[in-house]
Design a protein around this motif. Structure first.
Motif, PDB file in Angstrom:
ATOM      1  N   PRO A 160      53.620 -11.722 -19.683  1.00  0.00           N
ATOM      2  CA  PRO A 160      53.030 -12.791 -18.865  1.00  0.00           C
ATOM      3  C   PRO A 160      51.507 -12.760 -18.961  1.00  0.00           C
ATOM      4  CG  PRO A 160      54.541 -11.429 -17.579  1.00  0.00           C
ATOM      5  CD  PRO A 160      54.276 -10.714 -18.859  1.00  0.00           C
ATOM      6  N   VAL A 161      50.894 -13.941 -19.097  1.00  0.00           N
ATOM      7  CA  VAL A 161      49.439 -14.048 -19.241  1.00  0.00           C
ATOM      8  C   VAL A 161      48.929 -15.107 -18.266  1.00  0.00           C
ATOM      9  CG1 VAL A 161      47.555 -14.645 -20.817  1.00  0.00           C
ATOM     10  CG2 VAL A 161      49.538 -13.373 -21.670  1.00  0.00           C
ATOM     11  N   LEU A 162      47.831 -14.812 -17.599  1.00  0.00           N
ATOM     12  CA  LEU A 162      47.183 -15.744 -16.675  1.00  0.00           C
ATOM     13  C   LEU A 162      45.769 -15.999 -17.186  1.00  0.00           C
ATOM     14  CD1 LEU A 162      46.855 -17.231 -13.905  1.00  0.00           C
ATOM     15  CD2 LEU A 162      46.150 -15.038 -12.968  1.00  0.00           C
ATOM     16  N   ILE A 163      45.421 -17.263 -17.372  1.00  0.00           N
ATOM     17  CA  ILE A 163      44.061 -17.657 -17.753  1.00  0.00           C
ATOM     18  C   ILE A 163      43.441 -18.296 -16.517  1.00  0.00           C
ATOM     19  CG2 ILE A 163      42.660 -19.125 -19.255  1.00  0.00           C
ATOM     20  CD1 ILE A 163      45.007 -18.873 -21.309  1.00  0.00           C
ATOM     21  N   SER A 164      42.346 -17.748 -16.044  1.00  0.00           N
ATOM     22  CA  SER A 164      41.736 -18.178 -14.790  1.00  0.00           C
ATOM     23  C   SER A 164      40.279 -18.546 -15.023  1.00  0.00           C
ATOM     24  CB  SER A 164      41.850 -17.040 -13.771  1.00  0.00           C
ATOM     25  OG  SER A 164      41.268 -17.397 -12.555  1.00  0.00           O
ATOM     26  N   HIS A 165      39.921 -19.805 -14.751  1.00  0.00           N
ATOM     27  CA  HIS A 165      38.531 -20.250 -14.907  1.00  0.00           C
ATOM     28  C   HIS A 165      37.911 -20.422 -13.530  1.00  0.00           C
ATOM     29  CE1 HIS A 165      35.011 -22.128 -16.661  1.00  0.00           C
ATOM     30  NE2 HIS A 165      35.049 -22.962 -15.641  1.00  0.00           N
ATOM     31  N   HIS A 166      36.774 -19.741 -13.318  1.00  0.00           N
ATOM     32  CA  HIS A 166      36.044 -19.830 -12.046  1.00  0.00           C
ATOM     33  C   HIS A 166      34.884 -20.799 -12.205  1.00  0.00           C
ATOM     34  CE1 HIS A 166      38.106 -16.472 -10.051  1.00  0.00           C
ATOM     35  NE2 HIS A 166      38.353 -16.139 -11.299  1.00  0.00           N
ATOM     36  N   HIS A 167      34.803 -21.738 -11.273  1.00  0.00           N
ATOM     37  CA  HIS A 167      33.740 -22.747 -11.316  1.00  0.00           C
ATOM     38  C   HIS A 167      32.461 -22.152 -10.738  1.00  0.00           C
ATOM     39  CE1 HIS A 167      36.452 -25.898 -12.612  1.00  0.00           C
ATOM     40  NE2 HIS A 167      37.323 -25.407 -11.747  1.00  0.00           N
ATOM     41  N   ILE A 168      31.566 -21.769 -11.633  1.00  0.00           N
ATOM     42  CA  ILE A 168      30.270 -21.217 -11.247  1.00  0.00           C
ATOM     43  C   ILE A 168      29.191 -22.049 -11.934  1.00  0.00           C
ATOM     44  CG2 ILE A 168      31.158 -18.873 -10.892  1.00  0.00           C
ATOM     45  CD1 ILE A 168      29.993 -18.162 -13.659  1.00  0.00           C
ATOM     46  N   ARG A 182      44.094 -12.526 -18.050  1.00  0.00           N
ATOM     47  CA  ARG A 182      44.687 -11.364 -17.382  1.00  0.00           C
ATOM     48  C   ARG A 182      46.121 -11.149 -17.834  1.00  0.00           C
ATOM     49  NH1 ARG A 182      42.745 -12.252 -11.170  1.00  0.00           N
ATOM     50  NH2 ARG A 182      40.533 -12.356 -11.644  1.00  0.00           N
ATOM     51  N   THR A 183      46.446  -9.886 -17.973  1.00  0.00           N
ATOM     52  CA  THR A 183      47.813  -9.509 -18.268  1.00  0.00           C
ATOM     53  C   THR A 183      48.021  -8.083 -17.770  1.00  0.00           C
ATOM     54  OG1 THR A 183      49.519  -9.476 -19.959  1.00  0.00           O
ATOM     55  CG2 THR A 183      47.344  -8.677 -20.614  1.00  0.00           C
ATOM     56  N   PHE A 184      49.166  -7.521 -18.065  1.00  0.00           N
ATOM     57  CA  PHE A 184      49.457  -6.153 -17.649  1.00  0.00           C
ATOM     58  C   PHE A 184      49.070  -5.183 -18.744  1.00  0.00           C
ATOM     59  CE2 PHE A 184      52.344  -8.780 -15.207  1.00  0.00           C
ATOM     60  CZ  PHE A 184      52.141  -8.290 -13.926  1.00  0.00           C
ATOM     61  N   GLU A 223      58.140 -20.030 -11.395  1.00  0.00           N
ATOM     62  CA  GLU A 223      58.700 -19.474 -12.620  1.00  0.00           C
ATOM     63  C   GLU A 223      57.835 -18.303 -13.124  1.00  0.00           C
ATOM     64  OE1 GLU A 223      59.211 -21.150 -17.075  1.00  0.00           O
ATOM     65  OE2 GLU A 223      59.941 -22.451 -15.468  1.00  0.00           O
ATOM     66  N   PHE A 224      56.531 -18.455 -13.027  1.00  0.00           N
ATOM     67  CA  PHE A 224      55.620 -17.407 -13.472  1.00  0.00           C
ATOM     68  C   PHE A 224      55.721 -16.178 -12.564  1.00  0.00           C
ATOM     69  CE2 PHE A 224      51.536 -15.310 -14.160  1.00  0.00           C
ATOM     70  CZ  PHE A 224      51.544 -15.255 -15.539  1.00  0.00           C
ATOM     71  N   GLU A 225      55.852 -16.398 -11.269  1.00  0.00           N
ATOM     72  CA  GLU A 225      56.025 -15.280 -10.333  1.00  0.00           C
ATOM     73  C   GLU A 225      57.292 -14.498 -10.659  1.00  0.00           C
ATOM     74  OE1 GLU A 225      55.903 -17.007  -6.449  1.00  0.00           O
ATOM     75  OE2 GLU A 225      53.728 -17.129  -6.421  1.00  0.00           O
TER      76      GLU A 225
END
Length: 113
Positions: free
Chosen positions: A65-73, A82-84, A3-5
């Motif tokens: 559309p918004v993407l929230i991305s958490h990187h495990h560091i 992230r967005t446009f 759906e997000f794609e």
């Protein structure tokens, strides 16, 4: 995920821009994200696009559309929103979508790096 794609596809076709056009780094932990975001994340949905283990949440603010991305560091405080970017001809061209992100939960927007 599918759906997000579908939501982001018009941006790719119409404006030839990709999702990480506008990226805001926020210092928030994974545990805090789990507590404030209403749905569980997708784990590594794009394993070839981003290195290392990470979790993604998706949402839409109005038609953005918004993407929230958490990187495990090790530090545990690496979360990207992230967005446009806006398109030419709009006021405050590149950063104007940040105004829409204000509706995200407060810890996300209060800890921008």
């Amino acid at each position: 995920m599918k759906e997000f794609e579908q939501l982001t596809e018009p941006y790719h076709k119409t404006h030839a821009v990709y999702f990480d056009t506008l990226c805001v780094l926020t210092a928030i932990s994974f545990a805090e994200l789990q507590a404030i975001l209403p749905c569980p994340p997708d784990s590594n949905p794009f394993p070839l696009a981003e290195p290392g283990p990470h979790e993604n949440w998706y949402c839409c603010i109005d038609d953005l559309p918004v993407l929230i991305s958490h990187h495990h560091i090790e530090e545990g405080l690496c979360t990207n929103i992230r967005t446009f970017a806006s398109h030419p001809g709009q006021d405050d061209y590149f950063w104007s979508p940040v105004k829409q992100l204000i509706v995200l939960p407060k810890p996300l927007m209060q800890r921008i790096v």
